[in-house]
Structure formats: structure tokens, C-alpha cells
Design an enzyme around this catalytic site. Structure first.
Site, mmCIF file in Angstrom:
data_model
loop_
_atom_site.group_PDB
_atom_site.id
_atom_site.type_symbol
_atom_site.label_atom_id
_atom_site.label_comp_id
_atom_site.label_asym_id
_atom_site.label_seq_id
_atom_site.Cartn_x
_atom_site.Cartn_y
_atom_site.Cartn_z
ATOM 1 N N GLU A 196 0.888 -0.799 -0.007
ATOM 2 C CA GLU A 196 -0.152 -0.279 -0.118
ATOM 3 C C GLU A 196 0.610 1.570 -0.156
ATOM 4 O O GLU A 196 2.225 1.572 0.064
ATOM 5 C CB GLU A 196 -0.884 -0.289 0.895
ATOM 6 C CG GLU A 196 -0.353 -0.005 2.543
ATOM 7 C CD GLU A 196 -0.877 0.788 4.258
ATOM 8 O OE1 GLU A 196 -1.749 2.141 3.069
ATOM 9 O OE2 GLU A 196 -1.133 -0.173 5.262
ATOM 10 N N LYS A 211 -3.554 -1.287 15.436
ATOM 11 C CA LYS A 211 -3.189 -0.977 16.822
ATOM 12 C C LYS A 211 -4.080 -0.599 17.778
ATOM 13 O O LYS A 211 -4.787 -0.251 17.662
ATOM 14 C CB LYS A 211 -2.535 1.076 16.845
ATOM 15 C CG LYS A 211 -1.681 0.783 15.923
ATOM 16 C CD LYS A 211 -1.155 2.309 15.178
ATOM 17 C CE LYS A 211 0.705 2.454 14.485
ATOM 18 N NZ LYS A 211 0.696 2.183 13.304
HETATM 19 N N1 PSU Z 1 -2.821 1.772 10.943
HETATM 20 C C1 PSU Z 1 -1.454 1.372 10.711
HETATM 21 N N2 PSU Z 1 -1.087 2.352 9.682
HETATM 22 C C2 PSU Z 1 -2.187 3.231 8.653
HETATM 23 C C3 PSU Z 1 -2.367 2.581 8.487
HETATM 24 C C4 PSU Z 1 -3.805 1.936 9.738
HETATM 25 O O1 PSU Z 1 -1.099 0.980 11.626
HETATM 26 O O2 PSU Z 1 -0.192 2.991 8.236
HETATM 27 C C5 PSU Z 1 -3.652 3.393 7.385
HETATM 28 C C6 PSU Z 1 -3.686 1.833 6.451
HETATM 29 O O3 PSU Z 1 -3.524 2.850 5.051
HETATM 30 C C7 PSU Z 1 -5.163 2.059 6.535
HETATM 31 C C8 PSU Z 1 -5.729 3.896 7.176
HETATM 32 O O4 PSU Z 1 -6.118 2.075 5.520
HETATM 33 O O5 PSU Z 1 -4.930 4.110 7.900
HETATM 34 C C9 PSU Z 1 -7.047 3.422 7.811
HETATM 35 O O6 PSU Z 1 -7.751 4.496 7.579
HETATM 36 P P1 PSU Z 1 -9.052 4.633 8.425
HETATM 37 O O7 PSU Z 1 -9.165 4.565 9.785
HETATM 38 O O8 PSU Z 1 -9.414 6.828 8.205
HETATM 39 O O9 PSU Z 1 -9.928 4.286 7.537
#
Ligand code: PSU
Ligand code: MN
Length: 302
Positions: A25, A159
Site C-alpha cells: 500500500e 494498533k
Molecule cells: N493503521 C496503521 N498504520 C497505517 C494505517 C492504519 O497502523 O498506516 C493506514 C492504512 O492505510 C489504513 C488506513 O488502511 O490508515 C486506515 O485509515 P482509516 O482509519 O481512516 O480508515
């Protein structure tokens, strides 16, 4: 296949030769880590995938195309542009039609990987159900994507900025299996244990591949979470990360951060509050995930 997909020469050759390919990604590059460590880590992760016998395909939206495999220049641009847009399912068509620079989240990378015929995708951590979601409704689109799109997602768990228990409940409701590698516990990104269990422990790539192939052969569409814990030597102390996570969450609340800005804010704040030590853990776990993902992609080919 439609005209939006554009393969790098390396990925095009791998497709022609029927080699194992691993998607990577790009939100982790643009919004998950600071420059220049982000670009350097991205290249090192790609090399780990190659060393594992597969071909890496980092995915991003550039000049109206879904780029599958990035040149050095494209990667540099993505890693060093403040205007790169974080792209989830909702944002894909807008960013392509407007020819903006887009970094794909887990959800958007899964969509693009499936379009490109790639079955395995390596990331750091997936999004999930946020703490307080019962009032904020903040549930990452990554979870819906896992419910519908047939790509195996290798990660180090989620996390503790998220509600890990509710994230696992949501995945269960939507029929998304959560596999753990080398242990029964579901890992919590910076730490090896979250206090929750994965559904199934499958230690070898061959077992993981057999399970995933069986799911899809049965016509059970949707993703699989393959979670592998951060190596012991690189994990962070649990008490420290819990304290810092609580502080980052409180600050996000006070500052009224909402929507797609929540996760990037928390990631950046945790890095500041650990004086960069969380970044070293983050880099180590992504590399470890890349090894697991490459082995899985090779096993799925066999
Ligand atoms: N969680 C992590 N590191 C990240 C992300 C999530 O520990 O870099 C990034 C990923 O790209 C994930 C996105 O798909 O954040 C999720 O964002 P949201 O919570 O806005 O859906
Ligand atoms: Mn959200």
C-alpha cells in the site's frame, strides 16, 4: 481489464511469467511515516519481497492511472508531496477522474490488487473500529473491504488506538477469518499480544495458502487477515505505548479531529510522543510482514 490499470515493467514481466506478486500500500508511505524514511522503507520492503521469491507491486494513483509497481521517481513524489490524498474506496473514482496524486489505504489497495489479479497484500496495520465508535460511528472502510474483496492481507494486527475487541467482533460478523502466525494471540502492532485471540493459528505458508485457497474455492468471497507479531527484539514496552496512545487519543478528542484525519493524526502523534522510537518498531514490523507475505504468495502459486 480496464484502461486505468498501469503496470510497471517489473510487474508486467511477473504477470507474463506467472510469478508470485505481492501488493504493497501507499498510505503507509504518504501518511504513515515521515520523509525520507518512508521512501527508504518502501524500497527496502520491496527488496525483502524479491528476496522471498515474489515480485513487489506498490500501488498508488498517479496522473489518472492506478499504478501497480512504482518507479523511483513516482515513489519519491508520493513520499514527498504534502498534497497526496489518502484514498479509500469512497475516494478512488474522484482521485482518478481528477488526475490527482492518491495514496491507497488498505481498502483501496485491496480493490486495486483484486483488479490486477494479485492475491496477497502486505501492510503494517489495518484500520478498524475506533474507540468510542458507538457515538462517532468511526469504523474504517478497511473492514467492509475485507468483507467483500478476495485478497489476503498480511499485517501485524491492529494498533491499540482502535478498539481491538470490537474490530474482531466486526470481522466475525462479516465472515472475515483472522489468522495468526506463530502464536494464538492476535498482535497489537507495536506489541506482540493484544489480549485477544485470533480465530486460527496457521504457522506455515503452506497451511495459510491451503486455508485461503479453500475459502475462495468454496465461493466464499472476501479477505483474510493474516496477522504476524512484531519480532520480539523490536516490540515496544506495553505500558509505554498504552500511556502514549491514551494521550494521543485525548488530544485528538480535544482538537476535534474527525473523519479520515483521525488515523494519520494518531500515527504522527504517537511517533512524536515516543521521540521516533515507534517508527523503528513500525519499520521492523512491516519488513517482517513482507517476509510472511512473500512466502504466502509463493505458496499460493504452488
Ligand atoms: N493503521 C496503521 N498504520 C497505517 C494505517 C492504519 O497502523 O498506516 C493506514 C492504512 O492505510 C489504513 C488506513 O488502511 O490508515 C486506515 O485509515 P482509516 O482509519 O481512516 O480508515
Ligand atoms: Mn475513520
Amino acid at each position: 481489464m480496464h484502461a486505468f490499470l498501469q503496470f510497471s515493467p517489473e510487474v508486467a514481466a511477473a504477470r507474463a511469467a506467472g510469478k508470485a506478486i505481492v501488493a504493497l500500500e501507499s498510505t503507509i508511505i504518504s501518511h504513515g511515516m515521515p520523509y525520507p524514511q518512508n521512501v527508504q522503507t518502501a524500497r527496502e520492503v520491496e527488496q525483502i519481497v524479491r528476496d522471498g521469491g515474489a515480485v513487489p507491486a506498490t500501488i498508488a494513483l498517479i496522473d489518472g492511472k492506478i499504478c501497480v509497481g512504482l518507479s523511483d521517481e513516482q515513489l519519491e513524489r508520493l513520499g514527498n508531496s504534502p498534497d497526496a490524498i489518502k484514498v479509500s474506496r469512497r475516494d478512488l473514482a474522484y482521485v482518478l477522474a481528477q488526475k490527482r496524486l492518491g495514496a491507497t489505504t488498505v481498502a483501496a489497495t485491496m480493490i486495486c490488487a483484486q483488479m490486477a489479479g494479485i492475491e496477497v497484500f502486505v501492510t503494517g496495520g489495518i484500520g478498524g473500529v475506533h474507540r468510542g465508535a458507538e457515538t462517532s460511528f468511526d469504523i474504517s472502510a478497511d473492514l467492509q473491504e475485507l468483507a467483500r474483496t478476495s485478497v489476503a492481507v498480511v499485517c501485524a494486527g491492529v494498533k491499540s488506538i482502535l478498539d481491538i475487541g470490537l474490530t474482531l467482533e466486526y470481522l466475525e460478523t462479516h465472515g472475515v477469518p483472522v489468522v495468526s502466525v506463530g502464536q494464538r494471540g492476535f498482535p497489537a502492532f507495536f506489541t506482540r499480544e493484544s489480549g485477544f485471540q485470533a480465530d486460527f493459528q496457521l504457522d506455515s505458508a503452506a497451511e495459510q495458502a491451503a486455508f485461503i485457497r479453500t475459502k475462495w474455492t468454496l465461493g466464499l468471497a472476501g479477505g483474510v487477515v493474516v496477522s504476524t507479531p512484531v519480532p520480539e527484539a523490536d516490540a515496544m514496552p506495553r505500558a509505554e505505548i498504552d500511556r502514549i496512545t491514551a494521550q494521543a487519543l485525548a488530544e485528538a478528542g480535544q482538537r476535534g479531529i474527525s473523519g479520515k484525519a483521525v488515523t494519520p493524526f494518531l500515527l504522527a502523534r504517537i511517533k512524536e510522543l515516543t521521540e521516533g522510537r515507534s517508527l523503528a518498531t513500525n519499520i521492523a514490523l512491516v519488513k517482517n510482514n513482507a517476509r510472511t507475505g512473500a512466502a504466502l504468495a509463493v505458496a499460493l502459486r504452488g
